[in-house]
Write a protein that holds these residues in place. Structure first.
Motif, PDB file in Angstrom:
ATOM      1  N   GLU A 151      65.133 -84.162  74.018  1.00 12.64           N
ATOM      2  CA  GLU A 151      64.524 -84.628  75.268  1.00 12.64           C
ATOM      3  C   GLU A 151      63.369 -83.715  75.675  1.00 12.64           C
ATOM      4  O   GLU A 151      62.428 -84.142  76.357  1.00 12.64           O
ATOM      5  N   LEU A 152      63.441 -82.467  75.251  1.00 13.00           N
ATOM      6  CA  LEU A 152      62.421 -81.493  75.623  1.00 13.00           C
ATOM      7  C   LEU A 152      61.089 -81.748  74.930  1.00 13.00           C
ATOM      8  O   LEU A 152      60.076 -81.157  75.292  1.00 13.00           O
ATOM      9  N   PHE A 153      61.048 -82.639  73.946  1.00 16.50           N
ATOM     10  CA  PHE A 153      59.768 -83.055  73.373  1.00 16.50           C
ATOM     11  C   PHE A 153      58.969 -83.894  74.366  1.00 16.50           C
ATOM     12  O   PHE A 153      57.770 -84.109  74.195  1.00 16.50           O
ATOM     13  N   LYS A 154      59.634 -84.385  75.416  1.00 21.42           N
ATOM     14  CA  LYS A 154      58.960 -85.204  76.434  1.00 21.42           C
ATOM     15  C   LYS A 154      58.288 -84.346  77.503  1.00 21.42           C
ATOM     16  O   LYS A 154      57.678 -84.883  78.428  1.00 21.42           O
ATOM     17  N   ILE A 155      58.430 -83.040  77.377  1.00 23.28           N
ATOM     18  CA  ILE A 155      57.892 -82.144  78.397  1.00 23.28           C
ATOM     19  C   ILE A 155      56.386 -82.367  78.555  1.00 23.28           C
ATOM     20  O   ILE A 155      55.680 -82.666  77.591  1.00 23.28           O
ATOM     21  N   LYS A 156      55.899 -82.257  79.785  1.00 24.62           N
ATOM     22  CA  LYS A 156      54.498 -82.579  80.071  1.00 24.62           C
ATOM     23  C   LYS A 156      53.538 -81.618  79.388  1.00 24.62           C
ATOM     24  O   LYS A 156      52.480 -82.010  78.892  1.00 24.62           O
ATOM     25  N   HIS A 157      53.877 -80.330  79.397  1.00 24.09           N
ATOM     26  CA  HIS A 157      53.060 -79.314  78.736  1.00 24.09           C
ATOM     27  C   HIS A 157      53.976 -78.424  77.909  1.00 24.09           C
ATOM     28  O   HIS A 157      55.015 -77.996  78.410  1.00 24.09           O
ATOM     29  N   TYR A 158      53.605 -78.149  76.688  1.00 23.35           N
ATOM     30  CA  TYR A 158      54.447 -77.306  75.835  1.00 23.35           C
ATOM     31  C   TYR A 158      54.243 -75.829  76.170  1.00 23.35           C
ATOM     32  O   TYR A 158      53.933 -75.001  75.322  1.00 23.35           O
ATOM     33  N   PHE A 159      54.446 -75.515  77.460  1.00 23.63           N
ATOM     34  CA  PHE A 159      54.441 -74.121  77.888  1.00 23.63           C
ATOM     35  C   PHE A 159      55.647 -73.406  77.273  1.00 23.63           C
ATOM     36  O   PHE A 159      56.722 -74.002  77.127  1.00 23.63           O
ATOM     37  N   THR A 160      55.501 -72.136  76.979  1.00 21.86           N
ATOM     38  CA  THR A 160      56.666 -71.344  76.578  1.00 21.86           C
ATOM     39  C   THR A 160      56.979 -70.271  77.625  1.00 21.86           C
ATOM     40  O   THR A 160      57.866 -69.456  77.420  1.00 21.86           O
ATOM     41  N   VAL A 161      56.249 -70.288  78.726  1.00 19.62           N
ATOM     42  CA  VAL A 161      56.405 -69.237  79.731  1.00 19.62           C
ATOM     43  C   VAL A 161      57.498 -69.505  80.751  1.00 19.62           C
ATOM     44  O   VAL A 161      58.185 -68.581  81.178  1.00 19.62           O
ATOM     45  N   ASN A 162      57.705 -70.717  81.178  1.00 16.78           N
ATOM     46  CA  ASN A 162      58.682 -70.988  82.234  1.00 16.78           C
ATOM     47  C   ASN A 162      60.082 -71.191  81.634  1.00 16.78           C
ATOM     48  O   ASN A 162      60.767 -72.172  81.902  1.00 16.78           O
ATOM     49  N   LYS A 163      60.476 -70.213  80.809  1.00 16.90           N
ATOM     50  CA  LYS A 163      61.773 -70.235  80.155  1.00 16.90           C
ATOM     51  C   LYS A 163      62.340 -68.824  80.056  1.00 16.90           C
ATOM     52  O   LYS A 163      61.575 -67.859  79.945  1.00 16.90           O
ATOM     53  N   LEU A 164      63.653 -68.716  80.080  1.00 22.96           N
ATOM     54  CA  LEU A 164      64.324 -67.461  79.763  1.00 22.96           C
ATOM     55  C   LEU A 164      65.087 -67.682  78.461  1.00 22.96           C
ATOM     56  O   LEU A 164      65.933 -68.573  78.377  1.00 22.96           O
ATOM     57  N   TYR A 165      64.777 -66.877  77.446  1.00 17.45           N
ATOM     58  CA  TYR A 165      65.347 -67.058  76.113  1.00 17.45           C
ATOM     59  C   TYR A 165      66.392 -65.992  75.814  1.00 17.45           C
ATOM     60  O   TYR A 165      66.228 -64.823  76.192  1.00 17.45           O
ATOM     61  N   SER A 166      67.430 -66.381  75.113  1.00 18.47           N
ATOM     62  CA  SER A 166      68.314 -65.409  74.502  1.00 18.47           C
ATOM     63  C   SER A 166      67.562 -64.746  73.353  1.00 18.47           C
ATOM     64  O   SER A 166      67.083 -65.436  72.445  1.00 18.47           O
ATOM     65  N   LYS A 167      67.444 -63.433  73.386  1.00 18.87           N
ATOM     66  CA  LYS A 167      66.749 -62.750  72.298  1.00 18.87           C
ATOM     67  C   LYS A 167      67.495 -62.943  70.985  1.00 18.87           C
ATOM     68  O   LYS A 167      66.875 -63.115  69.922  1.00 18.87           O
ATOM     69  N   GLU A 168      68.809 -62.944  71.050  1.00 19.64           N
ATOM     70  CA  GLU A 168      69.610 -63.162  69.843  1.00 19.64           C
ATOM     71  C   GLU A 168      69.272 -64.504  69.203  1.00 19.64           C
ATOM     72  O   GLU A 168      69.160 -64.621  67.971  1.00 19.64           O
ATOM     73  N   PHE A 169      69.079 -65.540  70.035  1.00 14.97           N
ATOM     74  CA  PHE A 169      68.706 -66.864  69.531  1.00 14.97           C
ATOM     75  C   PHE A 169      67.343 -66.820  68.846  1.00 14.97           C
ATOM     76  O   PHE A 169      67.152 -67.394  67.759  1.00 14.97           O
ATOM     77  N   LEU A 170      66.369 -66.151  69.446  1.00 11.24           N
ATOM     78  CA  LEU A 170      65.037 -66.065  68.848  1.00 11.24           C
ATOM     79  C   LEU A 170      65.069 -65.338  67.509  1.00 11.24           C
ATOM     80  O   LEU A 170      64.469 -65.795  66.524  1.00 11.24           O
ATOM     81  N   ILE A 171      65.779 -64.211  67.458  1.00  5.24           N
ATOM     82  CA  ILE A 171      65.833 -63.417  66.231  1.00  5.24           C
ATOM     83  C   ILE A 171      66.588 -64.160  65.132  1.00  5.24           C
ATOM     84  O   ILE A 171      66.155 -64.200  63.974  1.00  5.24           O
ATOM     85  N   LYS A 172      67.713 -64.741  65.478  1.00  2.17           N
ATOM     86  CA  LYS A 172      68.547 -65.451  64.500  1.00  2.17           C
ATOM     87  C   LYS A 172      67.778 -66.574  63.817  1.00  2.17           C
ATOM     88  O   LYS A 172      67.931 -66.814  62.605  1.00  2.17           O
ATOM     89  N   ASN A 173      66.909 -67.264  64.572  1.00  2.00           N
ATOM     90  CA  ASN A 173      66.172 -68.406  64.032  1.00  2.00           C
ATOM     91  C   ASN A 173      64.736 -68.056  63.633  1.00  2.00           C
ATOM     92  O   ASN A 173      63.950 -68.949  63.328  1.00  2.00           O
ATOM     93  N   ASN A 174      64.430 -66.748  63.653  1.00  3.88           N
ATOM     94  CA  ASN A 174      63.114 -66.263  63.220  1.00  3.88           C
ATOM     95  C   ASN A 174      61.979 -67.004  63.940  1.00  3.88           C
ATOM     96  O   ASN A 174      61.011 -67.464  63.320  1.00  3.88           O
ATOM     97  N   ILE A 175      62.120 -67.122  65.252  1.00  2.28           N
ATOM     98  CA  ILE A 175      61.134 -67.843  66.054  1.00  2.28           C
ATOM     99  C   ILE A 175      60.086 -66.863  66.565  1.00  2.28           C
ATOM    100  O   ILE A 175      60.390 -65.955  67.350  1.00  2.28           O
ATOM    101  N   LYS A 176      58.856 -67.046  66.109  1.00  2.42           N
ATOM    102  CA  LYS A 176      57.734 -66.200  66.501  1.00  2.42           C
ATOM    103  C   LYS A 176      56.523 -67.077  66.791  1.00  2.42           C
ATOM    104  O   LYS A 176      56.477 -68.247  66.418  1.00  2.42           O
ATOM    105  N   TYR A 177      55.531 -66.478  67.445  1.00  5.68           N
ATOM    106  CA  TYR A 177      54.302 -67.209  67.755  1.00  5.68           C
ATOM    107  C   TYR A 177      53.370 -67.229  66.550  1.00  5.68           C
ATOM    108  O   TYR A 177      53.351 -66.295  65.734  1.00  5.68           O
ATOM    109  N   GLY A 178      52.573 -68.294  66.469  1.00  4.88           N
ATOM    110  CA  GLY A 178      51.483 -68.313  65.512  1.00  4.88           C
ATOM    111  C   GLY A 178      50.437 -67.285  65.917  1.00  4.88           C
ATOM    112  O   GLY A 178      50.298 -66.965  67.101  1.00  4.88           O
TER     113      GLY A 178
END
Length: 270
Positions: A151-178
């Motif tokens: 459902e989050l693909f419907k978001i109006k703008h693909y901002f990454t700022v208005n979110k709080l992320y689990s760091k463990e989730f980011l590291i586990k899935n190797n999610i980094k910025y281009g």
């Protein structure tokens, strides 16, 4: 009792007029277990001077100075140097409400989710006025799980700022910025959506998008910067979704084409 530490990551490039307001909004938080990591991305104005003013006032700010590499690189560097359980990305011309961290940490820990998505509003510096401009329907839910997360693909703008992320989730899935191009938010956000199992939602507009006189995504419209940046972001996005070919990407494709038409009209030389 909530107790997770938040790393607030602020990349800064030539935002001398706004960086102190940005930092002050974090220091005013009702939730105090946080660190601020500012990456001065080769600023040529008085941004570094303003950052140092903040460092003299507060003892929880880490400063990383680099030559200009762009926002994606700056955020990745800060992420590597973060010590928090949670990550919040904050642009240096934006600011957050006093209760943002408290509300988000409480939500992510209660729900045991991968991230919290909270609402936002615009602030026009020249007029000193707010405007609520967002109408994302998914905020009617409290949680999105498993395939609902698309459902989050419907978001109006693909901002990454208005979110709080689990760091463990980011590291586990190797999610980094281009790195090396603008619109680096797009592939990052898509990787978030295809990997998240549980997402908490907060309908309160706890993030303020500052509408500044100068902005990376509103300047250089007579060069190929926007063309190169957007095409690079789309290519990276397409590569990332190959990992999960069975998901429904129709909303993502619609977003890509809608933004392409907008940028082609307004941000690319004729």
């Amino acid at each position: 009792m909530i107790n997770g530490k938040v790393s607030v990551i602020i990349p800064a490039y030539n935002t001398e007029l706004y960086i102190e307001n940005c930092v002050e909004s974090v220091e005013r938080q009702t939730y105090k277990n946080f660190e601020i990591i500012i990456v001065n991305d080769g600023s040529t104005d008085k941004t570094l001077e303003k950052i140092n003013n903040c460092i003299k006032k507060y003892n929880n700010i880490k400063l990383i100075n680099i030559t200009n590499h762009g926002q994606g690189y700056a955020r990745n560097i800060a992420l590597k140097n973060s010590t928090g359980n949670y990550i919040l990305f904050l642009d240096s011309d934006d600011f957050i409400e006093d209760i943002t961290l408290e509300q988000c940490v409480k939500k992510i820990e209660e729900d045991k989710s991968d991230l919290v998505v909270f609402d936002w509003k615009e602030y026009f510096y020249n007029r000193k006025r707010y405007r609520y401009a967002n109408h994302d329907d998914f905020f009617k839910n409290k949680i999105l799980e498993n395939e609902q997360v698309t459902e989050l693909f419907k978001i109006k703008h693909y901002f990454t700022v208005n979110k709080l992320y689990s760091k463990e989730f980011l590291i586990k899935n190797n999610i980094k910025y281009g790195e090396g191009y603008i619109y680096e938010d797009n592939p990052f956000w898509v990787k978030i959506v295809i990997n998240a199992k549980k997402v908490s939602l907060l309908p309160s507009p706890l993030y303020n998008v500052g509408i500044a006189l100068k902005s990376t995504t509103r300047n250089d419209i007579n060069t190929d910067k926007h063309y190169i940046g957007y095409i690079s972001a789309v290519r990276e996005t397409i590569n990332s979704i190959k990992e999960k070919p069975d998901l429904d990407y129709s909303d993502l494709y619609n977003y890509i084409m809608k933004k392409f038409n907008l940028y082609y009209k307004k941000r690319v030389p004729k």
